[in-house]
Scaffold this active site. Sequence first.
Site, PDB file in Angstrom:
ATOM      1  N   PRO A   1      43.962  38.416  30.010  1.00  0.00           N
ATOM      2  CA  PRO A   1      44.029  38.913  31.526  1.00  0.00           C
ATOM      3  C   PRO A   1      43.663  39.149  32.446  1.00  0.00           C
ATOM      4  O   PRO A   1      42.940  40.779  32.021  1.00  0.00           O
ATOM      5  CB  PRO A   1      45.387  39.417  30.793  1.00  0.00           C
ATOM      6  N   CYS A   2      43.641  39.352  34.091  1.00  0.00           N
ATOM      7  CA  CYS A   2      42.960  39.930  35.097  1.00  0.00           C
ATOM      8  C   CYS A   2      43.496  40.771  35.663  1.00  0.00           C
ATOM      9  O   CYS A   2      42.976  41.627  36.028  1.00  0.00           O
ATOM     10  CB  CYS A   2      42.515  38.850  35.696  1.00  0.00           C
ATOM     11  N   GLN A   3      44.641  40.958  35.062  1.00  0.00           N
ATOM     12  CA  GLN A   3      45.866  42.007  35.441  1.00  0.00           C
ATOM     13  C   GLN A   3      45.031  43.248  36.056  1.00  0.00           C
ATOM     14  O   GLN A   3      44.972  44.014  36.767  1.00  0.00           O
ATOM     15  CB  GLN A   3      47.653  42.264  35.418  1.00  0.00           C
ATOM     16  N   PRO A   4      44.202  43.439  34.528  1.00  0.00           N
ATOM     17  CA  PRO A   4      43.799  44.953  34.514  1.00  0.00           C
ATOM     18  C   PRO A   4      42.642  45.524  35.500  1.00  0.00           C
ATOM     19  O   PRO A   4      42.381  46.772  36.610  1.00  0.00           O
ATOM     20  CB  PRO A   4      42.997  45.771  33.243  1.00  0.00           C
ATOM     21  N   PHE A   5      42.558  44.386  36.699  1.00  0.00           N
ATOM     22  CA  PHE A   5      41.385  44.554  37.663  1.00  0.00           C
ATOM     23  C   PHE A   5      41.497  43.688  38.322  1.00  0.00           C
ATOM     24  O   PHE A   5      40.871  43.806  39.603  1.00  0.00           O
ATOM     25  CB  PHE A   5      39.818  43.881  36.954  1.00  0.00           C
TER      26      PHE A   5
END
Length: 376
Positions: free
Chosen positions: A107-111
């Site tokens: 998942p890309c949301q943290p970045f």
Amino acid sequence: MNAIDRQANRAGSVVMVPSCEVAAASSDRRISAVDVFCGVGGLSYGLAAAGVDVVAGIDVDGSCRFPYEANVIGARFIERDVRDVTAEELSGLWPEGATRLLAGCAPCQPFSSYRKGVSPSSDDRWVLLRELGRLVEETQPDFVTTENVPRIEGKAVLADFVRMLERLGYSVDSEVCRCTDYGLAQNRRRLVLVASRFGTATVPAGDLSGCPPKTVRQAIGGLPPIEAGGAHEADPVHRSRGLSALNRQRMAASKPGGTWHDWPKELRAPCHQRASGAAFKNVYARMRWDQPSPTITTYFHNFGAGRFGHPEQHRTISLREAAILQGFPEDYQFAPEGDPAPLATLGRHIGNAVPPPLGKAIGHSLLSTLTGVDAP
């Protein structure tokens, strides 16, 4: 035949291999792939279209099962948290003697740039790339690929992942790719990493680099009109979110490519009147027909979340339109026949997906590395 016609003719038919899937490559250039964090199958579908044998997809979200298995023909969906997957279980998914690919787009949301001011370490999903690294280290497949948002460059979690691959003897290449170069009508940029134990790994260049990008009109201009909050009777995925009375007025006052500055002052939100809100011009806005769309996020169905207004109709883009802008085929099955398409759930899945054309390019690159020749 357009997407709506195909949807209307599908009732009672046998699910066929999607038209973009090419004939199986010869046995001497086959790669068998397992896709962790597979979602609804964007990467797997693209890899299969390139000739990669996708044997399984793993995801913690069980709502991905139907679209994954309905479109990634022959692949098995496994509902599992990657943190619970063991090396023995993963190794058992690849056929004996296969050239093995482990694909995993955490998942890309943290970045994400949409989370400005929020530390990635405050989100427990940021460690999932480390879990992919654990599985690589424990199973040591022949090829590895992952993709994420460009902001992951320079982060320790990616640097550690690359060092681990190099320590194990992989050739590693990474590049920030523009999805318009791969045929998308979307200004999406993604960091792509490939690793190989069969020679030099290469992130594929897009065939359309340097060409005029595909436009919103070319991608979705042929779909039939629908109302805000409505769906087309032949394709329940071609549906959009409803609008409040105020947002209907705002939509009607919005110009393609414009901003909320085009509205009468009485329609502007209180935040627009403050200095801190004046710079946020790409919300409550319409796309333009003659340009690619902005990055499709998980909130594309929300008028206030970005430039997601339809260029002409008074509504946000539909689930189907967003999927097409993401590079999914027009007849990709996201919900069982006769079932309503859940807006929030499918919106999240479509926004999170790896664009299939990017997956196809990655598949061709890995096959070329294996055989030493350019893929067709």
